[in-house]
Design a protein around this motif. Structure first.
Motif, mmCIF file in Angstrom:
data_model
loop_
_atom_site.group_PDB
_atom_site.id
_atom_site.type_symbol
_atom_site.label_atom_id
_atom_site.label_comp_id
_atom_site.label_asym_id
_atom_site.label_seq_id
_atom_site.Cartn_x
_atom_site.Cartn_y
_atom_site.Cartn_z
ATOM 1 N N GLN A 1 0.846 -1.183 0.000
ATOM 2 C CA GLN A 1 0.000 0.000 0.000
ATOM 3 C C GLN A 1 0.891 1.245 0.000
ATOM 4 O O GLN A 1 1.913 1.289 0.677
ATOM 5 C CB GLN A 1 -0.906 0.012 1.218
ATOM 6 N N VAL A 2 0.483 2.221 -0.770
ATOM 7 C CA VAL A 2 1.249 3.457 -0.878
ATOM 8 C C VAL A 2 0.560 4.557 -0.085
ATOM 9 O O VAL A 2 -0.660 4.697 -0.128
ATOM 10 C CB VAL A 2 1.378 3.879 -2.350
ATOM 11 N N ARG A 3 1.363 5.318 0.622
ATOM 12 C CA ARG A 3 0.825 6.426 1.395
ATOM 13 C C ARG A 3 1.588 7.703 1.037
ATOM 14 O O ARG A 3 2.822 7.704 1.008
ATOM 15 C CB ARG A 3 0.944 6.139 2.884
ATOM 16 N N ILE A 4 0.846 8.755 0.746
ATOM 17 C CA ILE A 4 1.425 10.063 0.442
ATOM 18 C C ILE A 4 0.959 11.038 1.517
ATOM 19 O O ILE A 4 -0.255 11.197 1.710
ATOM 20 C CB ILE A 4 0.998 10.570 -0.941
ATOM 21 N N VAL A 5 1.892 11.668 2.202
ATOM 22 C CA VAL A 5 1.537 12.566 3.294
ATOM 23 C C VAL A 5 2.171 13.936 3.057
ATOM 24 O O VAL A 5 3.388 14.041 2.892
ATOM 25 C CB VAL A 5 1.997 12.012 4.651
ATOM 26 N N GLU A 6 1.332 14.950 3.046
ATOM 27 C CA GLU A 6 1.805 16.324 2.914
ATOM 28 C C GLU A 6 1.803 17.003 4.283
ATOM 29 O O GLU A 6 0.987 16.667 5.150
ATOM 30 C CB GLU A 6 0.902 17.149 1.989
ATOM 31 N N SER A 7 2.689 17.976 4.442
ATOM 32 C CA SER A 7 2.727 18.760 5.669
ATOM 33 C C SER A 7 3.310 20.132 5.354
ATOM 34 O O SER A 7 3.833 20.360 4.256
ATOM 35 C CB SER A 7 3.568 18.053 6.741
ATOM 36 N N SER A 25 5.511 6.690 1.103
ATOM 37 C CA SER A 25 5.952 5.481 1.776
ATOM 38 C C SER A 25 5.169 4.303 1.233
ATOM 39 O O SER A 25 4.123 4.460 0.604
ATOM 40 C CB SER A 25 5.772 5.602 3.294
ATOM 41 N N GLY A 26 5.703 3.108 1.494
ATOM 42 C CA GLY A 26 5.046 1.909 1.007
ATOM 43 C C GLY A 26 5.639 1.443 -0.302
ATOM 44 O O GLY A 26 6.768 1.764 -0.650
ATOM 45 N N SER A 27 4.841 0.714 -1.048
ATOM 46 C CA SER A 27 5.317 0.062 -2.272
ATOM 47 C C SER A 27 5.319 1.009 -3.462
ATOM 48 O O SER A 27 4.606 0.801 -4.450
ATOM 49 C CB SER A 27 4.457 -1.171 -2.570
ATOM 50 N N VAL A 28 6.104 2.044 -3.371
ATOM 51 C CA VAL A 28 6.281 2.961 -4.494
ATOM 52 C C VAL A 28 7.753 2.965 -4.863
ATOM 53 O O VAL A 28 8.607 3.254 -4.044
ATOM 54 C CB VAL A 28 5.771 4.380 -4.164
ATOM 55 N N PHE A 29 8.021 2.596 -6.106
ATOM 56 C CA PHE A 29 9.389 2.470 -6.559
ATOM 57 C C PHE A 29 9.556 3.197 -7.883
ATOM 58 O O PHE A 29 8.595 3.500 -8.562
ATOM 59 C CB PHE A 29 9.757 0.992 -6.718
ATOM 60 N N SER A 30 10.765 3.464 -8.235
ATOM 61 C CA SER A 30 11.090 4.084 -9.522
ATOM 62 C C SER A 30 10.237 5.309 -9.788
ATOM 63 O O SER A 30 9.513 5.397 -10.787
ATOM 64 C CB SER A 30 10.900 3.066 -10.659
ATOM 65 N N ILE A 31 10.322 6.284 -8.886
ATOM 66 C CA ILE A 31 9.564 7.520 -9.035
ATOM 67 C C ILE A 31 10.056 8.271 -10.267
ATOM 68 O O ILE A 31 11.258 8.487 -10.438
ATOM 69 C CB ILE A 31 9.696 8.393 -7.780
ATOM 70 N N THR A 32 9.141 8.667 -11.109
ATOM 71 C CA THR A 32 9.512 9.417 -12.313
ATOM 72 C C THR A 32 9.255 10.916 -12.151
ATOM 73 O O THR A 32 9.958 11.721 -12.739
ATOM 74 C CB THR A 32 8.750 8.903 -13.538
ATOM 75 N N ASN A 33 8.250 11.273 -11.400
ATOM 76 C CA ASN A 33 8.070 12.681 -11.080
ATOM 77 C C ASN A 33 7.212 12.851 -9.834
ATOM 78 O O ASN A 33 6.472 11.957 -9.440
ATOM 79 C CB ASN A 33 7.489 13.478 -12.250
ATOM 80 N N MET A 34 7.369 13.988 -9.215
ATOM 81 C CA MET A 34 6.532 14.380 -8.089
ATOM 82 C C MET A 34 6.034 15.788 -8.384
ATOM 83 O O MET A 34 6.730 16.589 -9.021
ATOM 84 C CB MET A 34 7.302 14.333 -6.770
ATOM 85 N N ALA A 35 4.837 16.065 -7.941
ATOM 86 C CA ALA A 35 4.238 17.351 -8.296
ATOM 87 C C ALA A 35 3.371 17.874 -7.165
ATOM 88 O O ALA A 35 2.919 17.118 -6.310
ATOM 89 C CB ALA A 35 3.411 17.213 -9.571
ATOM 90 N N TRP A 36 3.162 19.178 -7.208
ATOM 91 C CA TRP A 36 2.241 19.839 -6.298
ATOM 92 C C TRP A 36 1.103 20.440 -7.118
ATOM 93 O O TRP A 36 1.332 21.073 -8.155
ATOM 94 C CB TRP A 36 2.938 20.935 -5.509
ATOM 95 N N HIS A 37 -0.089 20.261 -6.614
ATOM 96 C CA HIS A 37 -1.284 20.803 -7.231
ATOM 97 C C HIS A 37 -2.035 21.583 -6.154
ATOM 98 O O HIS A 37 -1.773 21.403 -4.960
ATOM 99 C CB HIS A 37 -2.186 19.682 -7.751
ATOM 100 N N ASP A 101 6.126 2.034 -12.449
ATOM 101 C CA ASP A 101 5.416 0.748 -12.397
ATOM 102 C C ASP A 101 3.949 0.907 -11.997
ATOM 103 O O ASP A 101 3.284 -0.072 -11.684
ATOM 104 C CB ASP A 101 6.122 -0.201 -11.437
ATOM 105 N N ALA A 102 3.453 2.128 -12.001
ATOM 106 C CA ALA A 102 2.059 2.386 -11.629
ATOM 107 C C ALA A 102 1.302 2.988 -12.802
ATOM 108 O O ALA A 102 1.838 3.814 -13.542
ATOM 109 C CB ALA A 102 1.992 3.321 -10.434
ATOM 110 N N LEU A 103 0.070 2.572 -12.963
ATOM 111 C CA LEU A 103 -0.742 3.062 -14.079
ATOM 112 C C LEU A 103 -1.195 4.496 -13.864
ATOM 113 O O LEU A 103 -1.429 5.234 -14.833
ATOM 114 C CB LEU A 103 -1.953 2.149 -14.280
ATOM 115 N N SER A 104 -1.362 4.884 -12.614
ATOM 116 C CA SER A 104 -1.832 6.237 -12.335
ATOM 117 C C SER A 104 -1.050 6.793 -11.154
ATOM 118 O O SER A 104 -0.463 6.039 -10.381
ATOM 119 C CB SER A 104 -3.332 6.219 -12.024
ATOM 120 N N PRO A 105 -1.010 8.115 -11.007
ATOM 121 C CA PRO A 105 -0.250 8.696 -9.892
ATOM 122 C C PRO A 105 -0.923 8.448 -8.544
ATOM 123 O O PRO A 105 -2.130 8.201 -8.467
ATOM 124 C CB PRO A 105 -0.225 10.191 -10.219
ATOM 125 N N TYR A 106 -0.104 8.512 -7.507
ATOM 126 C CA TYR A 106 -0.600 8.437 -6.137
ATOM 127 C C TYR A 106 -0.815 9.858 -5.615
ATOM 128 O O TYR A 106 -0.056 10.765 -5.943
ATOM 129 C CB TYR A 106 0.406 7.705 -5.247
#
Length: 117
Positions: A1-7, A25-37, A101-106
């Protein structure tokens, strides 16, 4: 399970600064990008800033020169340094993480930023 926490959200005065942090955190590997919306009341969500694994960045025109995005792919963290804040920056800010390795972003749940005197 993947968890994304903002602060890091909160109340800032016009002209002030805030620094947002995002941790994956969790099963997230090979990050290609991170973004803020962000999503302001009564408005649709918009992309504020994005950074790729190679360090390429892009910004919403209205935040260029004021906001800076950074990422540490190994630590699975991203930050958004926001300077010269304006009342129109008031919004709920979300972090997204895209992995190869994920079809959609977390997505995280968001952190509120309020700019007011």
């Amino acid at each position: 399970q993947v968890r994304i926490v903002e602060s890091g959200g909160g109340l800032a005065q016009p002209g002030g600064s805030l620094r947002l942090s995002c941790v994956a955190s969790g099963s997230v590997f090979s990050i290609t990008n991170m973004a803020w919306h962000r999503r302001a009341p009564g408005k649709s969500r918009e992309l504020v800033a994005l950074v790729t694994e190679s360090g390429t960045t892009e910004y919403l025109d209205s935040v260029k020169g004021r906001f800076t995005i950074s990422m540490d792919a190994d630590k699975k963290t991203a930050a958004l340094q926001m300077n010269s804040l304006k009342p129109e920056d008031t919004a709920l800010y979300f972090c997204s993480v895209r992995a190869s390795d994920a079809l959609s972003p977390y997505w995280g749940q968001g952190t509120q930023v309020t700019v007011s005197s």
